[in-house]
Design an enzyme around this catalytic site. Structure first.
Site, PDB file in Angstrom:
ATOM      1  N   ASN A 122       0.805  -1.239   0.000  1.00  0.00           N
ATOM      2  CA  ASN A 122       0.000   0.000   0.000  1.00  0.00           C
ATOM      3  C   ASN A 122       0.836   1.287   0.000  1.00  0.00           C
ATOM      4  O   ASN A 122       0.457   2.265  -0.618  1.00  0.00           O
ATOM      5  CB  ASN A 122      -1.048  -0.010   1.107  1.00  0.00           C
ATOM      6  CG  ASN A 122      -0.475  -0.159   2.483  1.00  0.00           C
ATOM      7  OD1 ASN A 122       0.604  -0.716   2.657  1.00  0.00           O
ATOM      8  ND2 ASN A 122      -1.169   0.335   3.480  1.00  0.00           N
ATOM      9  N   SER A 196      -0.864  -8.051   6.910  1.00  0.00           N
ATOM     10  CA  SER A 196      -2.139  -8.357   7.557  1.00  0.00           C
ATOM     11  C   SER A 196      -1.954  -9.247   8.797  1.00  0.00           C
ATOM     12  O   SER A 196      -0.988 -10.000   8.885  1.00  0.00           O
ATOM     13  CB  SER A 196      -3.041  -9.070   6.548  1.00  0.00           C
ATOM     14  OG  SER A 196      -2.409 -10.267   6.147  1.00  0.00           O
ATOM     15  N   GLU A 217       4.085  -5.483  12.225  1.00  0.00           N
ATOM     16  CA  GLU A 217       3.330  -4.238  12.008  1.00  0.00           C
ATOM     17  C   GLU A 217       2.092  -4.633  11.226  1.00  0.00           C
ATOM     18  O   GLU A 217       2.157  -4.836  10.015  1.00  0.00           O
ATOM     19  CB  GLU A 217       4.182  -3.238  11.210  1.00  0.00           C
ATOM     20  CG  GLU A 217       5.418  -2.735  11.917  1.00  0.00           C
ATOM     21  CD  GLU A 217       5.108  -1.748  13.043  1.00  0.00           C
ATOM     22  OE1 GLU A 217       3.932  -1.369  13.206  1.00  0.00           O
ATOM     23  OE2 GLU A 217       6.031  -1.381  13.764  1.00  0.00           O
ATOM     24  N   CYS A 251      -2.998   1.530   6.570  1.00  0.00           N
ATOM     25  CA  CYS A 251      -3.210   0.693   7.768  1.00  0.00           C
ATOM     26  C   CYS A 251      -3.859   1.465   8.907  1.00  0.00           C
ATOM     27  O   CYS A 251      -4.597   0.899   9.694  1.00  0.00           O
ATOM     28  CB  CYS A 251      -1.896   0.085   8.223  1.00  0.00           C
ATOM     29  SG  CYS A 251      -0.641   1.314   8.614  1.00  0.00           S
ATOM     30  N   GLU A 349     -11.103  -5.701   8.644  1.00  0.00           N
ATOM     31  CA  GLU A 349     -10.475  -4.436   8.247  1.00  0.00           C
ATOM     32  C   GLU A 349     -10.942  -4.130   6.825  1.00  0.00           C
ATOM     33  O   GLU A 349     -10.853  -4.985   5.946  1.00  0.00           O
ATOM     34  CB  GLU A 349      -8.953  -4.601   8.280  1.00  0.00           C
ATOM     35  CG  GLU A 349      -8.204  -3.361   7.890  1.00  0.00           C
ATOM     36  CD  GLU A 349      -6.691  -3.566   7.886  1.00  0.00           C
ATOM     37  OE1 GLU A 349      -6.223  -4.706   8.103  1.00  0.00           O
ATOM     38  OE2 GLU A 349      -5.975  -2.586   7.656  1.00  0.00           O
TER      39      GLU A 349
END
Ligand code: NAD
Length: 473
Positions: A122, A196, A217, A251, A349
């Site tokens: 991303n 993820s 993370e 995120c 999410e």
């Protein structure tokens, strides 16, 4: 694509003790020089253009966003390292207790050895390069595996690394699950994974086999709590920006809104105004706006579409947006009301431009809902009431918090960035990353005397009386 034997060859080269010892003992100057190579590469105009083109092909990322969300944060982290590394590398002396008279104690920060960095698609430049900068700063050898989904950018990163680093220092392994699985079999000293929660679990299980250190993370559902006491226009604008930047694929993007019932209508109205002001000034539709990105690929498009369809099927109302064009991977920023907990939109999410809104009456309703959900990466508290801010701050658990601000914790390298449990493990950013990639070696050194012999057998009563006295036993 790197074959299994190629991956093993690179790991063997990097983890050779001659290599890791040399890197571990590399000087401040050598590390700075390596980081500056990266800085110069990025600052070079034609290299910058190659990166921007790759990001456009992967994510239709506008050049302005390449600058604000990829290049600038990377360069600011480089500046932060260059400013602080000398201090971070110094031995850290700590006071010794009374039982250690004649000795000194200190922490030596030394590299962990060979690191694996796995990054997502991303923000593929920033999320690959910022851990890399700190891993180099801490004196490690590094294998970086960027995402196969942002393939143009991954290729650009691989070319950059090949140009500026020797393979024994930094290497890029391009590839997908197959390559990542091969890498995860190897006994890295530390694995830094950004992605993820589901893949995070796979990484942690694999790391357990070798007892490799891990930093995870991850993602999650970051709520925006709006109690109706703040500036609705400003809050709606910030939320609209956070939800539409990179097409909601951030995120720490606002995942859903919890709003005081009485504030709902004005928030919706201001949100619509903000989106149109950002992307639709000529009334041509958002699909024509150069500033508005796309969902990364068909798989993710279908995932977000399923979440939207599921919500509508279960009774949610689309109060804004909802238009999507599969072939173009275009999805309008979409507001949903009448949302319930049994909908996918409140369970997964979203990672796309859909914003479900739930209303509440009492502050305790918010806490009850949040306590049933996994702890998110961030919680955003939008309020002008100190009492409410403190209440939400004290009764919720999250990796970070924004108070009347959104998505800014990773911008300050002085702050620890990361999640908790389902949203992550370990903290990154600035000194936190340097420490994370270092073995904090505790060292005790004799200066004078020999205090230890006092506790050798046969035991002397007077000594133990003294010990009891110290702790008032
Ligand atoms: P992902 O977990 O699917 O993939 C991340 C990386 O893991 C990629 O390099 C991928 O190739 C690799 N991977 C995928 N499947 C794997 C497997 N089975 N075994 C080993 N490696 C595997 O995540 P994504 O789709 O690239 O990114 C989106 C997710 O990342 C979201 O959940 C988002 O919240 C999270 N994210 C977190 C942060 C953060 O800093 N906390 C930043 C960006 C994204």
């Amino acid at each position: 694509m790197n074959s299994k034997s190629e991956i093993n060859r690179i790991f063997k080269l990097q983890s050779d003790p001659i290599n890791t010892t040399r890197l571990r003992n590399s000087s401040y100057k050598e590390r700075v020089e390596k980081i500056k190579r990266l800085e110069s590469f990025i600052l070079n105009e034609s290299n910058h253009q190659i990166i921007a083109d790759a990001l456009y092909k992967d994510l239709r990322k506008p050049n302005e966003e390449v600058i604000t969300t990829e290049i600038t944060p990377t360069l600011l982290n480089i500046k932060h390292v260059l400013k602080n590394l000398k201090n971070w590398m110094k031995d850290e002396h700590v006071p010794s207790p009374i039982t250690m008279v004649g000795m000194s104690s200190y922490v030596k920060y030394e590299s962990k050895g060979t690191l694996l960095l796995i990054s997502p698609w991303n923000y593929p430049i920033f999320l690959s390069l910022y851990p890399l900068i700190y891993a180099i700063a801490a004196g490690n050898a590094i294998i970086l595996k960027p995402s196969e989904i942002s393939s143009y950018t991954s290729k650009a990163i691989a070319n950059m690394v090949q140009t500026i680093y020797e393979e024994h220092e930094v290497a890029v392994v391009e590839g997908s699950v197959e390559e990542a699985t091969e890498l995860l079999k190897l006994p890295f000293n530390h694995i830094h994974f950004t992605g993820s929660p589901n893949v995070g679990k796979i990484v942690m299980k694999a790391a357990a086999e070798n007892l490799s250190g891990v930093t995870l993370e991850l993602g999650g559902k970051s709520p925006v709590i709006i109690d109706g006491t703040g500036d609705t226009k400003e809050i709606a604008e910030k939320t609209a920006w956070g939800k539409t930047l990179n097409c909601g694929q951030t995120c720490i993007a606002p995942d859903y809104v919890l709003i005081q019932e009485k504030e709902l209508e004005s928030f919706i109205s201001e949100f619509k105004t903000a989106v149109n002001k950002f992307y639709n000034t000529h009334n041509n539709g958002l699909d024509k706006a150069a500033e508005y990105g796309r969902i990364i690929d068909d798989k993710n498009f279908s995932r977000v579409e399923t979440i939207l369809n599921d919500a509508v099927k279960k009774g949610a109302t689309i109060v804004f947006g909802g238009r999507h064009i599969k072939e173009d991977k275009f999805m309008e920023p979409t507001l949903l009301t009448n949302v319930t907990n049994d909908m996918l939109v409140m369970q997964e999410e979203i990672f796309g431009p859909i914003l479900p809104i739930m209303t509440y009456n009492k502050n305790s309703d918010v806490i009850q809902l949040l306590q049933k959900m996994p702890s998110p990466l961030a919680i955003y508290i939008m309020s002008s009431k100190k009492k409410n801010i403190e209440y939400f701050l004290d009764h919720t658990v999250s990796g970070g918090v924004g108070i009347n601000e959104l998505m800014l914790t990773p911008v300050n390298p002085g702050l620890p960035f990361g999640g908790i449990n389902n949203s992550g493990m370990g903290k990154s950013g600035g000194k936190h990353s340097f420490t994370d990639f270092s073995n904090e070696k505790g060292i005790v050194k004799k200066n004078f005397g020999n205090l230890l012999k006092l506790v050798y057998p046969p035991y002397k009563k007077s000594i133990f009386k003294y010990f009891k006295h110290i702790v008032r036993l």
